[in-house]
Design a protein around this motif. Sequence first.
Motif, PDB file in Angstrom:
ATOM      1  N   ALA A 102       3.766  13.196   1.603  1.00  0.00           N
ATOM      2  CA  ALA A 102       3.013  11.841   1.114  1.00  0.00           C
ATOM      3  C   ALA A 102       4.171  10.663   0.795  1.00  0.00           C
ATOM      4  O   ALA A 102       5.186  10.839   0.881  1.00  0.00           O
ATOM      5  N   SER A 103       3.558   9.760   1.059  1.00  0.00           N
ATOM      6  CA  SER A 103       4.128   8.439   0.999  1.00  0.00           C
ATOM      7  C   SER A 103       4.409   7.943  -0.469  1.00  0.00           C
ATOM      8  O   SER A 103       3.298   7.845  -1.024  1.00  0.00           O
TER       9      SER A 103
ATOM     10  N   TYR B 193      -2.006  17.004   1.318  1.00  0.00           N
ATOM     11  CA  TYR B 193      -0.703  17.627   1.403  1.00  0.00           C
ATOM     12  C   TYR B 193      -0.100  19.051   0.888  1.00  0.00           C
ATOM     13  O   TYR B 193      -0.443  19.088  -0.311  1.00  0.00           O
TER      14      TYR B 193
ATOM     15  N   PRO C 258      -2.106   1.942  -4.862  1.00  0.00           N
ATOM     16  CA  PRO C 258      -1.737   3.264  -4.506  1.00  0.00           C
ATOM     17  C   PRO C 258      -3.295   4.162  -4.709  1.00  0.00           C
ATOM     18  O   PRO C 258      -4.192   3.410  -5.254  1.00  0.00           O
ATOM     19  N   LYS C 259      -3.057   5.160  -3.681  1.00  0.00           N
ATOM     20  CA  LYS C 259      -4.152   6.148  -4.066  1.00  0.00           C
ATOM     21  C   LYS C 259      -4.077   6.905  -5.153  1.00  0.00           C
ATOM     22  O   LYS C 259      -5.114   7.523  -5.627  1.00  0.00           O
ATOM     23  N   LYS C 260      -2.904   7.337  -5.535  1.00  0.00           N
ATOM     24  CA  LYS C 260      -2.787   8.120  -6.889  1.00  0.00           C
ATOM     25  C   LYS C 260      -1.634   7.171  -7.689  1.00  0.00           C
ATOM     26  O   LYS C 260      -0.711   6.928  -6.791  1.00  0.00           O
TER      27      LYS C 260
ATOM     28  N   LEU D  79      -4.009  14.547  -2.182  1.00  0.00           N
ATOM     29  CA  LEU D  79      -4.323  13.943  -1.050  1.00  0.00           C
ATOM     30  C   LEU D  79      -4.316  14.838   0.338  1.00  0.00           C
ATOM     31  O   LEU D  79      -4.544  14.222   1.289  1.00  0.00           O
TER      32      LEU D  79
ATOM     33  N   GLU E   7       0.886  -1.271   0.160  1.00  0.00           N
ATOM     34  CA  GLU E   7      -0.017  -0.200  -0.055  1.00  0.00           C
ATOM     35  C   GLU E   7       0.880   1.263   0.198  1.00  0.00           C
ATOM     36  O   GLU E   7       1.906   1.320   0.719  1.00  0.00           O
ATOM     37  N   THR E   8       0.559   2.250  -0.807  1.00  0.00           N
ATOM     38  CA  THR E   8       1.287   3.385  -0.805  1.00  0.00           C
ATOM     39  C   THR E   8       0.378   4.517  -1.305  1.00  0.00           C
ATOM     40  O   THR E   8      -0.703   4.126  -1.976  1.00  0.00           O
ATOM     41  N   GLU E   9       0.540   5.747  -0.922  1.00  0.00           N
ATOM     42  CA  GLU E   9      -0.327   6.875  -1.219  1.00  0.00           C
ATOM     43  C   GLU E   9      -0.193   7.266  -2.718  1.00  0.00           C
ATOM     44  O   GLU E   9      -1.008   7.597  -3.318  1.00  0.00           O
TER      45      GLU E   9
END
Length: 367
Positions: A30-31, A324, A111-113, A322, A6-8
């Motif tokens: 962000a990660s 940030y 990922p989220k993005k 996200l 999992e990562t952003e």
Amino acid sequence: MPKVKETEILIVGGGPAGLSAASAAANLGASVLVLERDGKPGGQLIKQTHKFFGSKKQYAGDRGYQIGDLLIEQCRNNPNLEVWTDTTVLGIYEDGVVTAEGQGKHLKITPKKIIVATGASEKMIAFPNNDLPGIYGAGAVQTLMNVHGIVPGKRVLMIGAGNIGLIVSYQLMQAGVEIAAIIEAAPTIGGYLVHASKIRRAGVPILTSHTITEAYGDEGVEGAIICKLDESWQPVLGSEQDLKVDVVCLAVGLSPLTELCFQADCQMKYVPELSGHVPVRSEYLETTRPGLYVAGDVSGVEEASSAMVEGRLAGISAACSLGYGEDIAPKLQAEALAELSELRAGPAGQKTLRGIINLMDKGGVVC
């Protein structure tokens, strides 16, 4: 490597655009995970020994490999950032899962993005015997010489007088390889004249309105036939020349590596000024698939300086989406857009701008 990660923000490609995007996003908090298919990140920079032009912001005066090392170091020192090398992305799916292969394992990332920074591949041209050993793309020649320390041959015919063709020709000469000629199908030299002047001062002919008609040889290249082209780009009868060479190097342009964008169902458009099919995207580089951004040559072939700035813009935009750096992201985005305008201010940049306007007119989403 974990089997599920999992990562952003996931960045596909660790070249100049990908590394710049990674640092920008991670610096905002962000990660970030970067996946790079080669054993070392840096992309084309690791084999570029020439000095960059531009301003100090674009590392003017530094050599490509030095810039690559600097970007790698910036990523290495960021606690929010991971880089996985020898890892090839296989697909981006409807549910947001990205699959990859690394170290013999099948990997899943959620990922989220996503930022796609896959770069471009070398174009080839069709002519008889273009599959003979001794026929290379210019990028392959740079890899042989500047990464592995191997010269491709003794006497080279260079096809293409853009910046890549001129720079690689000069690097070949520095390595003791003779350049028989540089030929260019267009009536004018496409690269910077400062590069062409160095070549000409060394006595190498640059023949515009010329093309290759065939290569020949038994087990490898032994020579090539070239000829002049008329105003209609047709061969001029009787203008043929036989050049004895053992290498034909093709520097005839690049094509954006957009397979993942097609597979992710991004809206795509063919834009000649951007060198092929590219994803429709907003001013801040988000494609028509929400949450998927592009940067660098995958969005349209330009110089590495533009790729780094686009990477920074995409990284800032993805991180801001996200939550940030919302207080400083608009200022950073505006600065990146201004830098891109500066880089595209010259004649070559005008072509890129026409392509981007053409792309936006055909449905680009502007933030």
